[in-house]
Design a protein around this motif. Structure first.
Motif, mmCIF file in Angstrom:
data_model
loop_
_atom_site.group_PDB
_atom_site.id
_atom_site.type_symbol
_atom_site.label_atom_id
_atom_site.label_comp_id
_atom_site.label_asym_id
_atom_site.label_seq_id
_atom_site.Cartn_x
_atom_site.Cartn_y
_atom_site.Cartn_z
ATOM 1 N N ALA A 83 -24.454 -25.624 -35.449
ATOM 2 C CA ALA A 83 -23.503 -26.816 -35.430
ATOM 3 C C ALA A 83 -21.793 -26.056 -35.550
ATOM 4 C CB ALA A 83 -23.611 -27.399 -36.884
ATOM 5 N N PHE A 84 -22.211 -24.932 -36.292
ATOM 6 C CA PHE A 84 -20.715 -23.862 -36.204
ATOM 7 C C PHE A 84 -20.633 -23.455 -34.592
ATOM 8 C CE2 PHE A 84 -18.982 -19.897 -37.965
ATOM 9 C CZ PHE A 84 -17.946 -19.632 -37.132
ATOM 10 N N PHE A 85 -21.253 -22.891 -33.717
ATOM 11 C CA PHE A 85 -20.840 -22.889 -32.366
ATOM 12 C C PHE A 85 -20.615 -24.407 -31.545
ATOM 13 C CE2 PHE A 85 -22.690 -18.978 -33.660
ATOM 14 C CZ PHE A 85 -20.984 -17.803 -33.833
ATOM 15 N N TYR A 86 -21.379 -24.563 -31.829
ATOM 16 C CA TYR A 86 -20.937 -26.605 -30.481
ATOM 17 C C TYR A 86 -19.668 -26.782 -31.773
ATOM 18 C CZ TYR A 86 -25.868 -26.859 -29.111
ATOM 19 O OH TYR A 86 -26.687 -26.295 -28.657
ATOM 20 N N TYR A 87 -19.308 -26.718 -32.651
ATOM 21 C CA TYR A 87 -18.009 -27.167 -33.231
ATOM 22 C C TYR A 87 -16.836 -26.231 -32.364
ATOM 23 C CZ TYR A 87 -14.209 -28.313 -35.995
ATOM 24 O OH TYR A 87 -12.693 -28.349 -36.875
ATOM 25 N N LEU A 88 -16.798 -25.354 -32.290
ATOM 26 C CA LEU A 88 -16.504 -24.024 -31.565
ATOM 27 C C LEU A 88 -16.063 -24.468 -30.083
ATOM 28 C CD1 LEU A 88 -16.681 -20.483 -33.500
ATOM 29 C CD2 LEU A 88 -15.166 -22.484 -33.920
ATOM 30 N N MET A 89 -17.095 -24.780 -29.637
ATOM 31 C CA MET A 89 -16.777 -25.106 -28.252
ATOM 32 C C MET A 89 -15.989 -26.741 -27.920
ATOM 33 S SD MET A 89 -20.699 -23.649 -26.570
ATOM 34 C CE MET A 89 -21.651 -24.392 -27.869
ATOM 35 N N ASP A 90 -16.444 -27.671 -28.928
ATOM 36 C CA ASP A 90 -16.406 -28.461 -28.608
ATOM 37 C C ASP A 90 -14.093 -28.632 -28.833
ATOM 38 O OD1 ASP A 90 -18.744 -29.831 -28.014
ATOM 39 O OD2 ASP A 90 -18.630 -30.919 -30.426
ATOM 40 N N LEU A 91 -14.081 -27.577 -29.391
ATOM 41 C CA LEU A 91 -12.546 -27.069 -29.722
ATOM 42 C C LEU A 91 -12.084 -26.796 -28.363
ATOM 43 C CD1 LEU A 91 -12.231 -25.387 -33.470
ATOM 44 C CD2 LEU A 91 -11.512 -28.907 -32.571
ATOM 45 N N GLY A 92 -13.051 -26.027 -27.941
ATOM 46 C CA GLY A 92 -12.223 -25.595 -26.525
ATOM 47 C C GLY A 92 -12.782 -23.595 -26.626
ATOM 48 N N ALA A 93 -13.376 -23.629 -27.520
ATOM 49 C CA ALA A 93 -13.293 -21.872 -27.869
ATOM 50 C C ALA A 93 -14.497 -21.593 -27.010
ATOM 51 C CB ALA A 93 -13.776 -21.905 -29.174
#
Length: 181
Positions: A83-93
């Motif tokens: 979930a941590f990485f999905y969150y980062l990717m949702d931010l555009g990271a």
């Protein structure tokens, strides 16, 4: 703010020298209070998300950590990490798996984490037993180890060996030991 980051030039300095200008594709300026405020704003929902997964989130600027302790810790950690990485990717990271690591104090969990395929990153992540981070050394096993200290001791042994061959006075060698070793 975004325009500033897309066009800011950086210069490395060594002593009083100034290097050639360069640009960074992704970074936050060191020591910029506005950037720290924006990072805190961006990661406030992440803190809530991690707590909802039953893990402890910790962050210092862009150095983020999650910890799971107790019953069902491994599953809670795996779910939160994805979930941590999905969150980062949702931010555009664009997460960098090679800069990430996991660890556990339990041998069986370390084994499963080594072979676990992280769906969010489509890869495995390195599992460590000890590391240096934020100025401290973390050891995650019952057997204490410190690669940082071991490397320093090996360097000191090499310097002592070289120093022993020098035709200097005891006082001169003592000064070298106190400053270098």
């Amino acid at each position: 703010y975004m325009n500033f980051h897309e066009h800011v030039q950086y210069h490395n300095t060594i002593g009083k020298g100034l290097g050639q200008p360069h640009w960074k594709k992704c970074s936050i300026p060191q020591g910029c209070p506005l950037s720290m405020t924006i990072v805190a704003y961006l990661f406030h929902p992440w803190v809530k998300l991690m707590r909802a997964h039953g893990v402890k989130p910790r962050g210092l600027a862009d150095d983020l950590t999650i910890t799971a302790i107790g019953a069902n810790h491994e599953k809670r950690f795996r779910d939160a990490f994805d979930a941590f990485f999905y969150y980062l990717m949702d931010l555009g990271a664009k997460p960098a798996p090679k800069k990430c690591f996991t660890f556990s104090t339990a041998n069986d969990s370390r084994f499963r984490l080594r072979v676990h395929h992280w769906h969010s990153l489509n890869t495995t992540i390195k599992v460590i037993s000890d590391t240096r981070d934020l100025g401290g050394h973390l050891c995650t096993q019952a057997k204490l180890s410190s690669t940082t200290l071991t490397a320093r001791m090996r360097r000191a042994q090499g310097l002592i060996t070289k120093l022993s061959t020098m035709p200097w006075t005891f006082e001169a060698k003592q000064a070298v030991v106190q400053t270098l070793i």
